[in-house]
Design a protein around this motif. Structure first.
Motif, PDB file in Angstrom:
ATOM      1  N   GLY A  24      -1.095 -15.761   6.782  1.00 14.81           N
ATOM      2  CA  GLY A  24      -1.816 -16.027   5.387  1.00 14.81           C
ATOM      3  C   GLY A  24      -1.098 -15.397   4.451  1.00 14.81           C
ATOM      4  O   GLY A  24      -1.284 -15.802   3.127  1.00 14.81           O
ATOM      5  N   LEU A  25       0.246 -14.296   4.683  1.00 11.33           N
ATOM      6  CA  LEU A  25       0.749 -14.025   3.661  1.00 11.33           C
ATOM      7  C   LEU A  25       2.287 -14.949   3.238  1.00 11.33           C
ATOM      8  O   LEU A  25       2.476 -15.551   4.286  1.00 11.33           O
ATOM      9  N   ARG A  26       2.575 -14.694   2.099  1.00 16.39           N
ATOM     10  CA  ARG A  26       3.620 -15.846   1.571  1.00 16.39           C
ATOM     11  C   ARG A  26       4.821 -15.348   2.433  1.00 16.39           C
ATOM     12  O   ARG A  26       5.741 -16.213   2.911  1.00 16.39           O
ATOM     13  N   LYS A  27       5.145 -13.912   2.849  1.00 17.54           N
ATOM     14  CA  LYS A  27       6.221 -13.566   3.729  1.00 17.54           C
ATOM     15  C   LYS A  27       5.640 -12.586   4.643  1.00 17.54           C
ATOM     16  O   LYS A  27       4.657 -12.047   4.648  1.00 17.54           O
ATOM     17  N   PRO A  28       6.418 -12.392   5.921  1.00 15.05           N
ATOM     18  CA  PRO A  28       5.962 -11.772   7.069  1.00 15.05           C
ATOM     19  C   PRO A  28       6.002 -10.108   6.976  1.00 15.05           C
ATOM     20  O   PRO A  28       6.956  -9.711   6.590  1.00 15.05           O
ATOM     21  N   VAL A  29       4.700  -9.808   6.902  1.00 10.63           N
ATOM     22  CA  VAL A  29       4.539  -8.196   7.033  1.00 10.63           C
ATOM     23  C   VAL A  29       3.592  -7.915   8.092  1.00 10.63           C
ATOM     24  O   VAL A  29       2.401  -8.755   8.242  1.00 10.63           O
ATOM     25  N   ASN A  30       3.936  -7.094   9.051  1.00  9.88           N
ATOM     26  CA  ASN A  30       3.029  -7.031  10.258  1.00  9.88           C
ATOM     27  C   ASN A  30       2.792  -5.441  10.292  1.00  9.88           C
ATOM     28  O   ASN A  30       3.784  -4.536  10.167  1.00  9.88           O
ATOM     29  N   ASP A  31       1.638  -5.261  10.860  1.00 15.77           N
ATOM     30  CA  ASP A  31       1.163  -3.780  11.080  1.00 15.77           C
ATOM     31  C   ASP A  31       1.281  -3.546  12.584  1.00 15.77           C
ATOM     32  O   ASP A  31       0.979  -4.325  13.439  1.00 15.77           O
ATOM     33  N   LEU A  32       1.526  -2.235  12.895  1.00 13.75           N
ATOM     34  CA  LEU A  32       1.495  -1.635  14.106  1.00 13.75           C
ATOM     35  C   LEU A  32       0.268  -0.684  14.409  1.00 13.75           C
ATOM     36  O   LEU A  32      -0.286  -0.048  13.442  1.00 13.75           O
ATOM     37  N   SER A  33      -0.113  -0.572  15.632  1.00 16.50           N
ATOM     38  CA  SER A  33      -1.043   0.511  16.234  1.00 16.50           C
ATOM     39  C   SER A  33      -0.441   1.793  15.976  1.00 16.50           C
ATOM     40  O   SER A  33       0.714   1.807  16.422  1.00 16.50           O
ATOM     41  N   ARG A  34      -1.167   2.702  15.492  1.00 13.14           N
ATOM     42  CA  ARG A  34      -0.917   3.912  15.562  1.00 13.14           C
ATOM     43  C   ARG A  34      -0.275   4.633  16.846  1.00 13.14           C
ATOM     44  O   ARG A  34       0.370   5.623  17.088  1.00 13.14           O
ATOM     45  N   ILE A  48       1.822  -7.326  -3.963  1.00 13.56           N
ATOM     46  CA  ILE A  48       3.160  -7.783  -4.140  1.00 13.56           C
ATOM     47  C   ILE A  48       3.251  -9.095  -3.598  1.00 13.56           C
ATOM     48  O   ILE A  48       3.737  -9.923  -4.499  1.00 13.56           O
ATOM     49  N   ILE A  49       3.018  -9.347  -2.169  1.00 13.86           N
ATOM     50  CA  ILE A  49       3.588 -10.643  -1.759  1.00 13.86           C
ATOM     51  C   ILE A  49       2.459 -11.719  -1.780  1.00 13.86           C
ATOM     52  O   ILE A  49       2.617 -12.745  -2.381  1.00 13.86           O
ATOM     53  N   LYS A  50       1.117 -11.171  -1.919  1.00 14.47           N
ATOM     54  CA  LYS A  50      -0.104 -12.091  -1.947  1.00 14.47           C
ATOM     55  C   LYS A  50      -0.047 -13.207  -0.901  1.00 14.47           C
ATOM     56  O   LYS A  50       0.947 -13.413   0.086  1.00 14.47           O
ATOM     57  N   THR A  51      -1.537 -13.800  -1.100  1.00 15.96           N
ATOM     58  CA  THR A  51      -1.563 -15.067   0.230  1.00 15.96           C
ATOM     59  C   THR A  51      -0.785 -16.104  -0.116  1.00 15.96           C
ATOM     60  O   THR A  51      -0.380 -16.603  -1.334  1.00 15.96           O
ATOM     61  N   ALA A  52      -0.511 -17.036   0.997  1.00 21.21           N
ATOM     62  CA  ALA A  52       0.263 -17.915   0.946  1.00 21.21           C
ATOM     63  C   ALA A  52      -0.660 -19.159   0.315  1.00 21.21           C
ATOM     64  O   ALA A  52      -1.784 -19.246   0.329  1.00 21.21           O
ATOM     65  N   PRO A  53       0.081 -20.077  -0.247  1.00 24.38           N
ATOM     66  CA  PRO A  53      -0.612 -21.447  -0.749  1.00 24.38           C
ATOM     67  C   PRO A  53      -1.679 -21.762   0.054  1.00 24.38           C
ATOM     68  O   PRO A  53      -1.250 -22.147   1.429  1.00 24.38           O
ATOM     69  N   MET A  95      11.310  -5.129  -0.987  1.00 23.88           N
ATOM     70  CA  MET A  95      12.462  -5.547  -0.307  1.00 23.88           C
ATOM     71  C   MET A  95      12.282  -6.838   0.355  1.00 23.88           C
ATOM     72  O   MET A  95      13.211  -7.876   0.028  1.00 23.88           O
ATOM     73  N   VAL A  96      11.120  -6.978   0.917  1.00 25.66           N
ATOM     74  CA  VAL A  96      10.908  -8.144   1.320  1.00 25.66           C
ATOM     75  C   VAL A  96      10.561  -9.320   0.215  1.00 25.66           C
ATOM     76  O   VAL A  96      11.181 -10.520   0.134  1.00 25.66           O
ATOM     77  N   GLN A  97       9.941  -8.890  -0.691  1.00 26.04           N
ATOM     78  CA  GLN A  97       9.452  -9.851  -2.041  1.00 26.04           C
ATOM     79  C   GLN A  97      10.720 -10.374  -2.654  1.00 26.04           C
ATOM     80  O   GLN A  97      10.788 -11.600  -3.150  1.00 26.04           O
ATOM     81  N   GLU A  98      11.845  -9.297  -2.794  1.00 25.24           N
ATOM     82  CA  GLU A  98      12.983  -9.645  -3.494  1.00 25.24           C
ATOM     83  C   GLU A  98      14.031 -10.503  -2.556  1.00 25.24           C
ATOM     84  O   GLU A  98      15.124 -10.843  -3.147  1.00 25.24           O
ATOM     85  N   ARG A 143       9.785  -4.442 -11.323  1.00 25.92           N
ATOM     86  CA  ARG A 143       9.128  -5.635 -10.763  1.00 25.92           C
ATOM     87  C   ARG A 143       7.724  -5.351 -10.518  1.00 25.92           C
ATOM     88  O   ARG A 143       6.886  -6.078 -10.864  1.00 25.92           O
ATOM     89  N   TYR A 144       7.407  -3.910 -10.057  1.00 27.09           N
ATOM     90  CA  TYR A 144       6.085  -3.801  -9.507  1.00 27.09           C
ATOM     91  C   TYR A 144       5.217  -3.357 -10.834  1.00 27.09           C
ATOM     92  O   TYR A 144       4.157  -3.722 -11.109  1.00 27.09           O
ATOM     93  N   ALA A 145       5.730  -2.969 -11.990  1.00 30.57           N
ATOM     94  CA  ALA A 145       5.133  -2.830 -13.100  1.00 30.57           C
ATOM     95  C   ALA A 145       4.812  -3.982 -13.915  1.00 30.57           C
ATOM     96  O   ALA A 145       3.522  -4.226 -14.665  1.00 30.57           O
ATOM     97  N   ALA A 146       5.739  -5.116 -13.711  1.00 33.59           N
ATOM     98  CA  ALA A 146       5.201  -6.116 -14.236  1.00 33.59           C
ATOM     99  C   ALA A 146       4.190  -6.928 -13.528  1.00 33.59           C
ATOM    100  O   ALA A 146       3.378  -7.557 -13.929  1.00 33.59           O
ATOM    101  N   LEU A 147       4.394  -6.868 -12.167  1.00 36.12           N
ATOM    102  CA  LEU A 147       3.074  -7.370 -11.321  1.00 36.12           C
ATOM    103  C   LEU A 147       1.768  -6.545 -11.484  1.00 36.12           C
ATOM    104  O   LEU A 147       0.840  -7.445 -11.317  1.00 36.12           O
ATOM    105  N   ARG A 148       1.697  -5.524 -11.764  1.00 38.24           N
ATOM    106  CA  ARG A 148       0.372  -5.022 -11.794  1.00 38.24           C
ATOM    107  C   ARG A 148       0.140  -4.314 -13.389  1.00 38.24           C
ATOM    108  O   ARG A 148      -0.577  -3.527 -13.501  1.00 38.24           O
ATOM    109  N   ALA A 149       0.853  -5.060 -14.370  1.00 34.19           N
ATOM    110  CA  ALA A 149       0.593  -4.771 -15.772  1.00 34.19           C
ATOM    111  C   ALA A 149      -1.114  -4.885 -15.911  1.00 34.19           C
ATOM    112  O   ALA A 149      -1.447  -4.110 -16.776  1.00 34.19           O
TER     113      ALA A 149
END
Length: 713
Positions: A658-668, A503-508, A476-479, A447-453
């Motif tokens: 703004g992402l198609r599916k939710p991914v969130n970042d934490l402070s270290r 992989i997920i990219k911005t939402a429409p 896992m989220v994308q799939e 999947r990743y190779a196809a997305l980043r070919a």
């Protein structure tokens, strides 16, 4: 008028603390100032009040939470009569009620008291306080018919004394009988009756409780080890080959202190995860030499090894008499209790029954409760790539105990489970996936190779890339194998969000990916954007951030009133920076005329009604803004940290939008509660996206996408 609810029972041993904790949780979801009153108390400080005070950040002075001791009450009743006792307790209750919107009253416990007709006293106090009653019935070792009769008797006993019985709770029912008993009781009582099954982990003592009860000496072990639940006892006397198969998960090994073979064997089994034990208790006042203790410490760091002077048999008698208790020093039991309460009690119905009206303002705690409640209402699966990180494991423990969402942890399974066992954490309900060995690795590589070919990524390179936990979790989220991802406790922001950009990219319709923080102040929740992603957005991007932030605010119950911040207000200033904000404000009005927006505006004019009246009289946003959009990352990041540290605000985020599916970042530097909140937010975002599925098309031609800006994208 202050309202109250009276939680009481009919006999001892009903496990009422689970219900009391659950009701307190329910109250603090809706009410800002909740007080606690226990009319009669055995010991001070009171263990449950200390837990409630710590967990719910109560400002109530401890001495106000108690009416009087049992001995004092019995003496007063004997000398002056029941009326005098009730009058005194009513006065002390009203002293608490005057300072709070709602009071939780904890009834007497029927344990070793000399008060006649204790049930009648509880009923009279409930009536005098004007409090509806929640009656708890203990269900241990009772049949369904027996419990039906006891629940009816409890209802009639309080109803006959004039009480308004809001609900009954039958607690500690055998799990195998729970469904049948719940059905039987639901049909036969005139008020709601909730049935809670017995949970062994609540009645299991902790190692630290064993240490206190037996006056043991701790030879090895840290705080995490001492907080482990003791779910079984294994007494060692046999030779090692016979002893090892007898070990069970969470057991406390009890053995004479001179059996070095069993000590080392048990700790070696724990280290291998087969099975993880709670600790080792040595009897006969025999202690291993320093060389054995040093080896034990290396084999299983943090695992308790404790010593008592007694023999094994009298020690066993003491151990079997121990039962776990809810207290401030063991928050895991509280999470388990709350999860049990929320799963089996219709909290919306109970809220109505006890007449809890929502406060006009939203406190940080109320916001956090709302997150948990909403995420539980439509369970989603969230993947946590940092499966061996201590804070992540502790957060996973809370999330699983509270039944917030389904979890997938990434990492080598034995390593994850061993680390969890060292922390006293059970991961029974979590999925653990090792990206290195998972069958999904090949599928993800394709999947990743196809997305980043178009970037020259070959299958061989993709196979290596997707073994990285951040890329694996994002795929896992994308799939569709997970609904969202939370990472960043041990990874940089770039490591967390770059895979999402690729992989997920911005939402429409979204020009860029941006972020917000929910800033929970003492009396309200504000939304700050963008404080984490975009260094210097132009006017079009700033408008997009404002629109996205308004949508995120509304999604989480904050009515959006947008302030486009600048160093000047209205037409008082000029310059490139002010002009950018002015243009962004105009764009928001053009694109979303339904939104309330003001700008350029200074921070004080945005949030302070007095300043707003002077600088922008008549504005529908000034003085009452809820969404504050900063002109650049430097301003936003520094402002949120200044408010967080100086005003004591709880900062929840960054929440990516703004992402198609939710991914969130934490402070270290994220705390365990920060991780819990962020996972809950991610689950709620996933719920919203499931209700309104988005197209998988790329952003329209001509729109600039953050995926085009991301480094190495």
């Amino acid at each position: 008028m202050t309202r109250s609810v009276y939680v009481t029972g009919i006999d001892r041993g009903d496990g009422r603390q689970v219900v009391e904790l659950g009701v307190m949780e329910l109250l603090t979801r809706h009410v800002d100032r909740v007080g606690v009153f226990r009319p009669l108390v055995h010991d001070r400080p009171d263990r449950l009040f200390d837990l409630l005070r710590a967990r719910y950040r109560l400002g109530q002075p401890p001495h106000t939470a108690y009416g009087m001791g049992y001995e004092e009450a019995a003496s007063l009743q004997a000398e002056r009569g029941t009326d005098a006792l009730v009058t005194e307790l009513v006065e002390r209750f009203h002293a608490v009620a005057r300072d709070h919107e709602y009071v939780l009253v904890l009834g007497s416990d029927y344990a070793a008291t000399s008060l006649p007709d204790e049930l009648g006293l509880n009923a009279r106090l409930a009536n005098e306080f004007g409090a509806p009653v929640i009656t708890v019935v203990g269900g241990q070792d009772q049949s369904g018919e027996s419990l039906r009769a006891e629940a009816h008797n409890a209802y009639r006993a309080y109803r006959a004394r004039g009480c308004d019985v809001a609900a009954l709770v039958v607690n500690r029912v055998a799990p195998e009988d729970h469904a049948a008993v719940a059905g039987l009781l639901a049909e036969r009582l005139p008020v709601p009756c909730y049935t809670l099954p017995e949970d062994g982990s609540l009645s299991a003592p902790t190692v630290s409780q064993v240490v206190r009860a037996l006056d043991a000496v701790v030879l090895l072990g840290d705080d995490a080890g001492l907080s482990r639940d003791v779910r079984d006892f294994v007494f060692g006397g046999a030779m090692l080959p016979t002893f090892l198969p007898a070990l069970t998960e969470g057991c406390l090994v009890v053995t004479p202190g001179d059996r070095a073979d069993l000590i080392i064997g048990a700790l070696a089994a724990h280290s291998a995860g087969a099975p993880p034990i709670a600790g080792v208790l040595l009897t006969l006042d025999e202690r291993p030499g320093p060389d054995i203790l040093a080896l034990a410490s290396r084999l299983a760091p943090g695992t308790p090894v404790v010593s008592v002077p007694g023999r094994s048999f009298p020690t066993a008698e003491q151990l079997f008499a121990l039962e776990g208790k809810l207290h401030a020093g063991n928050p895991r039991k509280a999470e388990t209790a709350l999860g049990l309460f929320d799963r089996h009690v219709d909290t919306a119905e109970l809220t109505n029954r006890i007449a809890v009206a929502r406060s006009g303002r939203v406190t940080p705690m109320m916001f956090e409760h709302e997150l948990i409640e909403r995420s539980r209402a439509g369970r989603r699966r969230v993947v946590l790539p940092e499966g061996t990180e201590e804070r992540v494991l502790r957060a996973a423990d809370v999330l699983l105990r509270r039944d917030v969402c389904e979890l997938t942890l990434l990492g080598e399974e034995d390593t994850v489970r061993k680390r969890a066992a060292e922390l006293g954490i059970q991961l029974t309900d979590a999925q653990i996936v090792d990206p290195q060995t998972s069958p999904l690795r090949e599928r993800f590589a394709e999947r990743y190779a196809a997305l980043r070919a178009h970037k020259g990524v070959t299958h061989e390179l993709a196979y290596d890339v997707v073994a990285d936990v951040s890329y694996f979790g994002t795929l896992m989220v994308q799939e569709g194998l997970a609904d969202g991802m939370v990472s960043g406790a041990a990874h940089s922001t770039a490591a967390t969000i770059r895979p999402a950009f690729e992989i997920i990219k911005t939402a429409p319709g979204a020009r860029i990916v941006s972020s917000v923080f929910f800033m929970c102040l003492a009396d309200r929740v504000l939304v700050y954007g963008d404080c984490a992603v975009n260094p210097d957005p132009d006017a079009e991007q700033l408008a997009d951030i404002a629109i996205q932030s308004a949508a995120t605010a509304a999604q989480f119950g904050v009515e959006p009133r947008i302030a486009m911040l600048s160093y000047s207000t209205g037409t008082s200033g000029s310059g490139a920076d002010v002009d950018k904000v002015r243009r962004a404000t105009e764009l928001v009005r053009e694109l979303r005329p339904d939104l309330l927006v003001e700008g350029p505006i200074q921070y004080d004019a945005a949030v302070d009604p007095a300043v707003a009246a002077a600088k922008l009289p008549g504005s529908r946003v000034a003085g009452r803004a809820t969404v504050l959009v900063f002109p650049d990352l430097n301003t936003g990041n520094n402002t949120y940290k200044a408010v967080q540290r100086s005003a004591g605000a709880v900062a929840v985020g960054p929440v990516l939008q703004g992402l198609r599916k939710p991914v969130n970042d934490l402070s270290r530097g994220a705390l365990v509660q920060d991780i819990v909140n962020t996972v809950a937010i991610t689950a709620v975002q996933a719920q919203s996206q499931a209700r309104a599925p988005q197209s998988q098309a790329h952003p329209p031609t001509g729109q600039r996408s953050q995926t085009q800006k991301a480094p190495n994208a």
